[in-house]
Design a protein around this motif. Sequence first.
Motif, PDB file in Angstrom:
ATOM      1  N   HIS A 177     -30.878 -12.226 -16.828  1.00  0.00           N
ATOM      2  CA  HIS A 177     -29.768 -11.618 -16.296  1.00  0.00           C
ATOM      3  C   HIS A 177     -30.318 -10.190 -15.697  1.00  0.00           C
ATOM      4  CE1 HIS A 177     -26.575 -14.091 -17.191  1.00  0.00           C
ATOM      5  NE2 HIS A 177     -27.146 -14.238 -18.300  1.00  0.00           N
ATOM      6  N   ASP A 195     -32.570 -11.143 -22.807  1.00  0.00           N
ATOM      7  CA  ASP A 195     -30.965 -11.444 -22.616  1.00  0.00           C
ATOM      8  C   ASP A 195     -30.217 -12.298 -23.490  1.00  0.00           C
ATOM      9  OD1 ASP A 195     -31.511 -13.956 -21.691  1.00  0.00           O
ATOM     10  OD2 ASP A 195     -31.046 -13.590 -19.676  1.00  0.00           O
ATOM     11  N   ASP A 196     -29.317 -12.987 -23.325  1.00  0.00           N
ATOM     12  CA  ASP A 196     -28.309 -13.774 -24.091  1.00  0.00           C
ATOM     13  C   ASP A 196     -28.957 -15.267 -24.200  1.00  0.00           C
ATOM     14  OD1 ASP A 196     -27.798 -14.341 -21.790  1.00  0.00           O
ATOM     15  OD2 ASP A 196     -25.683 -14.885 -22.097  1.00  0.00           O
ATOM     16  N   GLY A 197     -30.217 -15.617 -23.773  1.00  0.00           N
ATOM     17  CA  GLY A 197     -30.800 -16.745 -23.683  1.00  0.00           C
ATOM     18  C   GLY A 197     -31.609 -17.218 -25.060  1.00  0.00           C
ATOM     19  N   SER A 198     -32.895 -16.758 -25.135  1.00  0.00           N
ATOM     20  CA  SER A 198     -33.587 -17.206 -26.185  1.00  0.00           C
ATOM     21  C   SER A 198     -34.092 -15.670 -27.021  1.00  0.00           C
ATOM     22  CB  SER A 198     -35.013 -17.460 -25.731  1.00  0.00           C
ATOM     23  OG  SER A 198     -36.099 -17.664 -26.876  1.00  0.00           O
ATOM     24  N   LYS A 199     -33.830 -15.801 -28.340  1.00  0.00           N
ATOM     25  CA  LYS A 199     -34.038 -14.516 -29.360  1.00  0.00           C
ATOM     26  C   LYS A 199     -35.614 -14.213 -29.520  1.00  0.00           C
ATOM     27  CE  LYS A 199     -33.161 -17.016 -33.497  1.00  0.00           C
ATOM     28  NZ  LYS A 199     -32.619 -18.569 -32.924  1.00  0.00           N
ATOM     29  N   ARG A 222     -24.863 -25.113 -24.117  1.00  0.00           N
ATOM     30  CA  ARG A 222     -25.699 -24.619 -23.048  1.00  0.00           C
ATOM     31  C   ARG A 222     -27.250 -25.410 -23.031  1.00  0.00           C
ATOM     32  NH1 ARG A 222     -23.559 -19.692 -21.138  1.00  0.00           N
ATOM     33  NH2 ARG A 222     -24.563 -20.199 -19.096  1.00  0.00           N
ATOM     34  N   HIS A 254     -32.582 -19.613 -19.022  1.00  0.00           N
ATOM     35  CA  HIS A 254     -32.745 -18.406 -19.752  1.00  0.00           C
ATOM     36  C   HIS A 254     -33.539 -18.427 -20.814  1.00  0.00           C
ATOM     37  CE1 HIS A 254     -29.734 -16.078 -17.338  1.00  0.00           C
ATOM     38  NE2 HIS A 254     -29.233 -17.437 -17.122  1.00  0.00           N
ATOM     39  N   LEU A 290     -27.638 -21.534 -26.950  1.00  0.00           N
ATOM     40  CA  LEU A 290     -26.283 -21.168 -27.403  1.00  0.00           C
ATOM     41  C   LEU A 290     -25.530 -22.576 -27.401  1.00  0.00           C
ATOM     42  CD1 LEU A 290     -25.453 -18.205 -24.900  1.00  0.00           C
ATOM     43  CD2 LEU A 290     -25.422 -18.023 -27.274  1.00  0.00           C
ATOM     44  N   LYS A 295     -25.303  -5.159 -18.620  1.00  0.00           N
ATOM     45  CA  LYS A 295     -25.633  -5.251 -20.097  1.00  0.00           C
ATOM     46  C   LYS A 295     -27.340  -5.260 -19.979  1.00  0.00           C
ATOM     47  CE  LYS A 295     -25.048  -7.451 -24.470  1.00  0.00           C
ATOM     48  NZ  LYS A 295     -24.506  -8.483 -25.245  1.00  0.00           N
ATOM     49  N   TYR A 296     -27.709  -6.072 -19.012  1.00  0.00           N
ATOM     50  CA  TYR A 296     -29.086  -6.343 -19.160  1.00  0.00           C
ATOM     51  C   TYR A 296     -29.626  -5.907 -17.559  1.00  0.00           C
ATOM     52  CZ  TYR A 296     -27.781  -9.574 -22.808  1.00  0.00           C
ATOM     53  OH  TYR A 296     -27.407  -9.805 -24.016  1.00  0.00           O
ATOM     54  N   HIS A 329     -29.472 -21.905 -22.204  1.00  0.00           N
ATOM     55  CA  HIS A 329     -29.674 -20.732 -23.161  1.00  0.00           C
ATOM     56  C   HIS A 329     -29.557 -21.217 -24.655  1.00  0.00           C
ATOM     57  CE1 HIS A 329     -27.425 -18.680 -19.796  1.00  0.00           C
ATOM     58  NE2 HIS A 329     -27.349 -17.544 -20.680  1.00  0.00           N
TER      59      HIS A 329
END
Length: 256
Positions: free
Chosen positions: A44, A15-19, A204, A9, A201, A49-50, A199
């Motif tokens: 995702h 998604d919740d991977g890279s901003k 991760r 990601h 995160l 959500k995505y 991710h």
Amino acid sequence: MILVDIHCHILPGVDDGSKDWQTSIKLARDAVKDGVTHAVCTPHMLNGKYVNHKKDVIRLTENFQDMLNDAKIPLTVFPGQEVRISGDLPKALDEDDILFLDEAGQYMLLEFPSDDVPTYTQDMVFSIMQRGITPVVVHPERNSRILKKPTILQDLIEQGCLVQITASSYVGTFGKNIEEMSRRFIEAGQCACFASDAHDLPKRQYEYSEALKKLSNEFGKEFAEQYRNNARAIVNGDDVQLNWRPLKKKTKFWFF
């Protein structure tokens, strides 16, 4: 040496991977440092959500590759999706809004909710496979229902699914229970390959090479090389054969 990551990601802002792009470039450098040469970017899709449409992922991935080339980062990226099992999946397939791991459209990442395997899963898998698509089940070792009843995975393999385990699971990043479940699936030959599922995160990060090293130490160099080859075969649309068997039953100790 080629090392393919079929699940990560690292596209920005989807998604919740890279901003952002800066984070994506950092993750790309981390991937290369870990030995990854080729990566399928798999944001995702349909997870409640995505929703990352095919055309948007392709455009972002092309932009990302241009940035990687400009930064002289030796990583080749491909567009993909981590597709959540959903009643909307057949429609998305009909509308050509699903990305696969290979150009021919044979292999597709398939994700379950983290705490369940829906009752309609086997029917959905049958429907997907009728289209000539082989689902690659992602990180089953982290699914709480499969942890309680691991034979669920065997039923899906018998249908023709492949399985991808997160490298970090096998090296113990997510705890002993998930590490042991990963090992049991690997020992039974039920897993085709590792992926990073990276991710931006905590817990991760890229641990792909560490997982392959551990695999080589525990099961032999040829076994680890097969995991490398399987990941490469998937993105090339080549056949992947599993020599799998049922899980060994856990030993029970009786005290008197």
